[in-house]
Design a protein around this motif. Structure first.
Motif, PDB file in Angstrom:
ATOM      1  N   THR A 134      16.808  -8.442 -43.277  1.00 60.37           N
ATOM      2  CA  THR A 134      16.405  -9.440 -44.272  1.00 60.37           C
ATOM      3  C   THR A 134      17.186 -10.733 -44.083  1.00 60.37           C
ATOM      4  OG1 THR A 134      15.918  -7.682 -45.863  1.00 60.37           O
ATOM      5  CG2 THR A 134      16.187  -9.902 -46.748  1.00 60.37           C
ATOM      6  N   GLU A 135      18.454 -10.595 -43.752  1.00 58.95           N
ATOM      7  CA  GLU A 135      19.293 -11.762 -43.463  1.00 58.95           C
ATOM      8  C   GLU A 135      18.752 -12.522 -42.253  1.00 58.95           C
ATOM      9  OE1 GLU A 135      24.143 -12.496 -43.402  1.00 58.95           O
ATOM     10  OE2 GLU A 135      23.341 -10.459 -43.372  1.00 58.95           O
ATOM     11  N   LEU A 136      18.320 -11.786 -41.240  1.00 62.17           N
ATOM     12  CA  LEU A 136      17.703 -12.407 -40.068  1.00 62.17           C
ATOM     13  C   LEU A 136      16.412 -13.124 -40.444  1.00 62.17           C
ATOM     14  CD1 LEU A 136      18.198  -9.538 -37.453  1.00 62.17           C
ATOM     15  CD2 LEU A 136      19.107 -11.849 -37.212  1.00 62.17           C
ATOM     16  N   ASP A 137      15.640 -12.490 -41.327  1.00 63.06           N
ATOM     17  CA  ASP A 137      14.394 -13.116 -41.801  1.00 63.06           C
ATOM     18  C   ASP A 137      14.677 -14.440 -42.513  1.00 63.06           C
ATOM     19  OD1 ASP A 137      11.954 -11.866 -41.127  1.00 63.06           O
ATOM     20  OD2 ASP A 137      12.468 -10.153 -42.380  1.00 63.06           O
ATOM     21  N   ASN A 138      15.746 -14.464 -43.316  1.00 65.79           N
ATOM     22  CA  ASN A 138      16.114 -15.707 -44.009  1.00 65.79           C
ATOM     23  C   ASN A 138      16.447 -16.809 -43.010  1.00 65.79           C
ATOM     24  OD1 ASN A 138      15.811 -14.460 -46.500  1.00 65.79           O
ATOM     25  ND2 ASN A 138      17.964 -13.891 -46.654  1.00 65.79           N
ATOM     26  N   ALA A 139      17.182 -16.436 -41.939  1.00 61.66           N
ATOM     27  CA  ALA A 139      17.517 -17.423 -40.909  1.00 61.66           C
ATOM     28  C   ALA A 139      16.259 -17.905 -40.198  1.00 61.66           C
ATOM     29  CB  ALA A 139      18.500 -16.818 -39.908  1.00 61.66           C
ATOM     30  N   LYS A 140      15.334 -16.993 -39.937  1.00 59.00           N
ATOM     31  CA  LYS A 140      14.083 -17.369 -39.273  1.00 59.00           C
ATOM     32  C   LYS A 140      13.277 -18.334 -40.145  1.00 59.00           C
ATOM     33  CE  LYS A 140       9.984 -15.363 -37.074  1.00 59.00           C
ATOM     34  NZ  LYS A 140       9.006 -16.142 -37.852  1.00 59.00           N
ATOM     35  N   GLN A 141      13.239 -18.074 -41.445  1.00 57.92           N
ATOM     36  CA  GLN A 141      12.517 -18.967 -42.355  1.00 57.92           C
ATOM     37  C   GLN A 141      13.133 -20.366 -42.363  1.00 57.92           C
ATOM     38  OE1 GLN A 141      12.289 -17.102 -46.223  1.00 57.92           O
ATOM     39  NE2 GLN A 141      11.453 -15.199 -45.354  1.00 57.92           N
ATOM     40  N   SER A 142      14.459 -20.433 -42.312  1.00 60.31           N
ATOM     41  CA  SER A 142      15.123 -21.736 -42.250  1.00 60.31           C
ATOM     42  C   SER A 142      14.758 -22.470 -40.966  1.00 60.31           C
ATOM     43  CB  SER A 142      16.646 -21.557 -42.343  1.00 60.31           C
ATOM     44  OG  SER A 142      17.014 -21.000 -43.578  1.00 60.31           O
ATOM     45  N   MET A 143      14.689 -21.738 -39.859  1.00 55.12           N
ATOM     46  CA  MET A 143      14.293 -22.349 -38.585  1.00 55.12           C
ATOM     47  C   MET A 143      12.842 -22.814 -38.628  1.00 55.12           C
ATOM     48  SD  MET A 143      16.097 -19.778 -35.816  1.00 55.12           S
ATOM     49  CE  MET A 143      17.776 -19.219 -36.044  1.00 55.12           C
ATOM     50  N   ASP A 144      11.986 -22.014 -39.264  1.00 55.54           N
ATOM     51  CA  ASP A 144      10.576 -22.413 -39.385  1.00 55.54           C
ATOM     52  C   ASP A 144      10.437 -23.689 -40.197  1.00 55.54           C
ATOM     53  OD1 ASP A 144       9.732 -20.242 -37.900  1.00 55.54           O
ATOM     54  OD2 ASP A 144       9.380 -18.959 -39.648  1.00 55.54           O
ATOM     55  N   ARG A 145      11.310 -23.864 -41.207  1.00 51.55           N
ATOM     56  CA  ARG A 145      11.281 -25.081 -42.033  1.00 51.55           C
ATOM     57  C   ARG A 145      12.007 -26.246 -41.359  1.00 51.55           C
ATOM     58  NH1 ARG A 145      13.196 -21.493 -46.052  1.00 51.55           N
ATOM     59  NH2 ARG A 145      15.203 -22.563 -45.918  1.00 51.55           N
ATOM     60  N   LYS A 146      12.614 -25.955 -40.172  1.00 44.39           N
ATOM     61  CA  LYS A 146      13.437 -26.930 -39.454  1.00 44.39           C
ATOM     62  C   LYS A 146      14.645 -27.356 -40.289  1.00 44.39           C
ATOM     63  CE  LYS A 146       9.579 -28.761 -36.738  1.00 44.39           C
ATOM     64  NZ  LYS A 146       9.875 -27.883 -35.594  1.00 44.39           N
ATOM     65  N   ASP A 147      15.099 -26.448 -41.137  1.00 44.76           N
ATOM     66  CA  ASP A 147      16.332 -26.658 -41.905  1.00 44.76           C
ATOM     67  C   ASP A 147      17.489 -26.150 -41.042  1.00 44.76           C
ATOM     68  OD1 ASP A 147      18.374 -26.858 -43.696  1.00 44.76           O
ATOM     69  OD2 ASP A 147      17.441 -25.657 -45.278  1.00 44.76           O
ATOM     70  N   TRP A 148      17.855 -26.951 -40.053  1.00 47.45           N
ATOM     71  CA  TRP A 148      18.796 -26.508 -39.017  1.00 47.45           C
ATOM     72  C   TRP A 148      20.208 -26.297 -39.554  1.00 47.45           C
ATOM     73  CZ3 TRP A 148      15.754 -24.699 -35.674  1.00 47.45           C
ATOM     74  CH2 TRP A 148      14.593 -25.362 -35.287  1.00 47.45           C
ATOM     75  N   ALA A 149      20.619 -27.080 -40.543  1.00 45.38           N
ATOM     76  CA  ALA A 149      21.965 -26.919 -41.111  1.00 45.38           C
ATOM     77  C   ALA A 149      22.103 -25.554 -41.777  1.00 45.38           C
ATOM     78  CB  ALA A 149      22.253 -28.034 -42.116  1.00 45.38           C
ATOM     79  N   THR A 150      21.102 -25.189 -42.568  1.00 47.33           N
ATOM     80  CA  THR A 150      21.135 -23.873 -43.218  1.00 47.33           C
ATOM     81  C   THR A 150      21.040 -22.760 -42.181  1.00 47.33           C
ATOM     82  OG1 THR A 150      20.104 -24.773 -45.208  1.00 47.33           O
ATOM     83  CG2 THR A 150      20.006 -22.389 -44.913  1.00 47.33           C
ATOM     84  N   ALA A 151      20.181 -22.939 -41.181  1.00 49.92           N
ATOM     85  CA  ALA A 151      20.026 -21.922 -40.139  1.00 49.92           C
ATOM     86  C   ALA A 151      21.335 -21.693 -39.396  1.00 49.92           C
ATOM     87  CB  ALA A 151      18.930 -22.336 -39.169  1.00 49.92           C
ATOM     88  N   THR A 152      22.043 -22.780 -39.109  1.00 53.20           N
ATOM     89  CA  THR A 152      23.338 -22.654 -38.420  1.00 53.20           C
ATOM     90  C   THR A 152      24.320 -21.855 -39.254  1.00 53.20           C
ATOM     91  OG1 THR A 152      23.000 -24.770 -37.282  1.00 53.20           O
ATOM     92  CG2 THR A 152      25.253 -23.938 -37.412  1.00 53.20           C
ATOM     93  N   SER A 153      24.388 -22.181 -40.543  1.00 56.42           N
ATOM     94  CA  SER A 153      25.276 -21.449 -41.447  1.00 56.42           C
ATOM     95  C   SER A 153      24.886 -19.974 -41.522  1.00 56.42           C
ATOM     96  CB  SER A 153      25.231 -22.081 -42.838  1.00 56.42           C
ATOM     97  OG  SER A 153      25.980 -21.327 -43.759  1.00 56.42           O
ATOM     98  N   GLN A 154      23.591 -19.698 -41.565  1.00 61.71           N
ATOM     99  CA  GLN A 154      23.116 -18.318 -41.655  1.00 61.71           C
ATOM    100  C   GLN A 154      23.425 -17.537 -40.383  1.00 61.71           C
ATOM    101  OE1 GLN A 154      19.071 -19.408 -42.605  1.00 61.71           O
ATOM    102  NE2 GLN A 154      19.275 -18.708 -44.721  1.00 61.71           N
ATOM    103  N   VAL A 155      23.275 -18.164 -39.227  1.00 59.75           N
ATOM    104  CA  VAL A 155      23.567 -17.475 -37.966  1.00 59.75           C
ATOM    105  C   VAL A 155      25.051 -17.152 -37.858  1.00 59.75           C
ATOM    106  CG1 VAL A 155      23.675 -17.787 -35.455  1.00 59.75           C
ATOM    107  CG2 VAL A 155      21.578 -18.327 -36.692  1.00 59.75           C
ATOM    108  N   ARG A 156      25.904 -18.055 -38.301  1.00 58.59           N
ATOM    109  CA  ARG A 156      27.341 -17.777 -38.260  1.00 58.59           C
ATOM    110  C   ARG A 156      27.705 -16.645 -39.226  1.00 58.59           C
ATOM    111  NH1 ARG A 156      29.286 -24.093 -37.595  1.00 58.59           N
ATOM    112  NH2 ARG A 156      28.661 -24.219 -35.383  1.00 58.59           N
ATOM    113  N   GLN A 157      27.000 -16.588 -40.351  1.00 58.92           N
ATOM    114  CA  GLN A 157      27.207 -15.469 -41.268  1.00 58.92           C
ATOM    115  C   GLN A 157      26.714 -14.171 -40.640  1.00 58.92           C
ATOM    116  OE1 GLN A 157      28.805 -15.708 -44.337  1.00 58.92           O
ATOM    117  NE2 GLN A 157      28.783 -13.473 -44.147  1.00 58.92           N
TER     118      GLN A 157
END
Length: 482
Positions: A134-157
């Motif tokens: 589910t955490e991976l899904d959240n990161a994927k959704q951020s990438m789909d929205r091109k919300d790169w700052a959030t995606a970066t934070s999520q990947v580090r988490q």
């Protein structure tokens, strides 16, 4: 054999205590945070478009006041984290700083998403493989929205939380485990460069696809047994080579030093396992474990490079006999014995830490009796393999023993260097930069990063130089004797 049985018994006893304590209690029901996420999504969208988010954030705070006690009852940890995130967001809004407000809002939303995914429970932050997906899904959704700052934070988490689930993965598929670890580093590297961010999306999708079939698998006794076998073999190769060498040199003191380093490493691993189980959480230990694995891998690699060179030099029977005759009863100097003990300690520490953490992660997902039986079988098989290695090593003629040992040691040197630097990248000590020009062979710990490829290439070059040099000297020697 008596010492090996004692070590195996101690390991099983300590791990039994860890597993009994680590069995999860019934989780409290989480509060529905969907309305809160809706308010935050509207607030974030408004800030991204340069509009005021006061009304949406005020609606969120109304929700928080109504549900604060219920959230706190279900998880004190998330209640504390949300209070901190809300305070930071409120302060940035009060200071009329839209950029900082946007960043704080995203952090607040991430905490809520983690709570919704089940990543917070009771007194610790617990992860299951399904919640990690589910955490991976959240990161994927951020990438789909091109919300790169959030995606970066999520990947580090995700990198930090990986330790909580890697035992589930490695017990079922070594290939998926190694590929997932590589993808986590590559995603971080791709997201750091605006030109390569799009390349992170297929990697997170690949991880989700590969991990989903493993999320609801049932564990058995052999799954637990494979963990110590798989993780312990490389450490066993190092210790076996050192002990066999000590026996060939007839040095009882050297054997005692090697066993001392081994036992100390086992004690440290068990102590860390107890600390993680009773005081911390596996997730909280994540980056520290990567740091320990990284440092120990690099140090062990450098020490193995020297040991491999030394073993290769003494493959010559006359040189070995001269060495023994010159040193008599002190064939192995105290300094070298200490270095052997240190190498045994580092090799066992590196593999033992992951073994203990993996097994703790499996606790509660299978019957305790099956888990303990699996651990006993795994360490029993390792003991048999170690016994056979020592017996066969002593029976081997001197030159084949040293030649085989030196090649094995150089191989481990090459692999430890790559995996150690990869772990340092996971821990954030080294940049997670990757290059599409470089090869990737995870079975040999070859990763597409110049940070790991260059040191490995240096190790390989030194190995080639040593082999060619010794071969050349051997040809000259035979020519003179002829």
């Amino acid at each position: 054999m008596r010492r090996a049985r004692f070590i195996r018994t101690a390991v099983i006893a300590f791990l039994f205590l860890f597993m009994m304590h680590a069995l999860p209690a019934d989780a409290k029901q989480n509060v529905d945070v969907s309305p809160a996420l809706g308010h935050l999504d509207h607030a974030i969208a408004a800030l991204e478009k340069g509009r005021s988010a006061d009304a949406d954030f005020a609606s969120f705070k109304v929700w928080w006041q109504r549900n604060k006690q219920a959230v706190s009852n279900s998880s004190l940890d998330v209640s504390i984290q949300l209070s901190q995130d809300i305070s930071s967001a409120s302060l940035s809004m009060l200071n009329d700083d839209p950029e900082e407000a946007l960043q704080n809002m995203r952090a607040l939303r991430q905490t809520l998403q983690d709570y919704q995914s089940g990543l917070y429970g009771g007194r610790q932050k617990n992860h299951s493989l399904s919640s990690y997906i589910t955490e991976l899904d959240n990161a994927k959704q951020s990438m789909d929205r091109k919300d790169w700052a959030t995606a970066t934070s999520q990947v580090r988490q995700l990198q930090q939380d990986w330790l909580s689930v890697e035992g589930d993965v490695v017990s079922q598929s070594q290939t998926i485990y190694t590929e997932s670890e590589k993808n986590l580093v590559m995603m971080d590297a791709y997201l750091a460069d605006p030109d390569t961010r799009a390349k992170a999306k297929p990697l997170v999708a690949e991880m989700i696809t590969s991990l989903k079939p493993l999320a609801f698998a049932n564990y058995g006794m052999w799954d637990a047994a494979l963990i110590p076998i798989r993780e312990g073999l490389e450490a066993l190769l190092v210790i076996g080579a050192l002990l066999t060498f000590a026996r060939k040199a007839n040095s009882r003191a050297a054997k005692l030093w090697i066993w001392s380093g081994t036992c100390l490493a086992l004690f440290v691993c068990l102590a860390v396992g107890a600390c993680v189980t009773f005081l911390l959480s596996v997730a909280a230990f994540g980056s520290n474990n990567s740091l320990i694995n990284g440092c120990s891998g690099v140090i062990a690699s450098l020490m193995l490079l020297y040991v491999g060179y030394w073993l290769h030099r003494h493959a010559d029977i006359k040189r070995w006999n001269t060495f023994i005759q010159q040193k008599t009863s002190q064939a192995i100097s105290r300094r070298r014995m200490i270095s052997f003990a240190a190498l045994a300690f580092i090799a066992v520490l590196r593999e033992g830490m992951e073994t203990v953490i993996f097994l703790i992660g499996m606790a509660g997902q299978m019957p305790a009796a099956h888990l303990i039986s699996g651990i006993a079988i795994g360490f029993g098989i390792l003991t048999v393999i170690g016994f056979l290695m020592l017996k066969l090593g002593v029976l081997l003629p001197l030159r084949p023993f040293f030649m085989i040992s030196s090649f094995v040691v150089f191989y481990l040197c090459f692999k430890f260097m790559g995996s150690g630097i990869h772990s340092l990248q996971m821990a954030g000590v080294l940049p997670s930069t990757v290059s599409d020009l470089l090869p990737s062979v995870t079975s040999l710990s070859i990763f597409p990063s110049w940070y790991s490829i260059i040191p490995q290439a240096v190790c390989l070059l030194i190995f080639i130089v040593v082999v060619l040099k010794e071969h050349r000297q051997s040809l000259k020697k035979h020519a003179r004797e002829a």
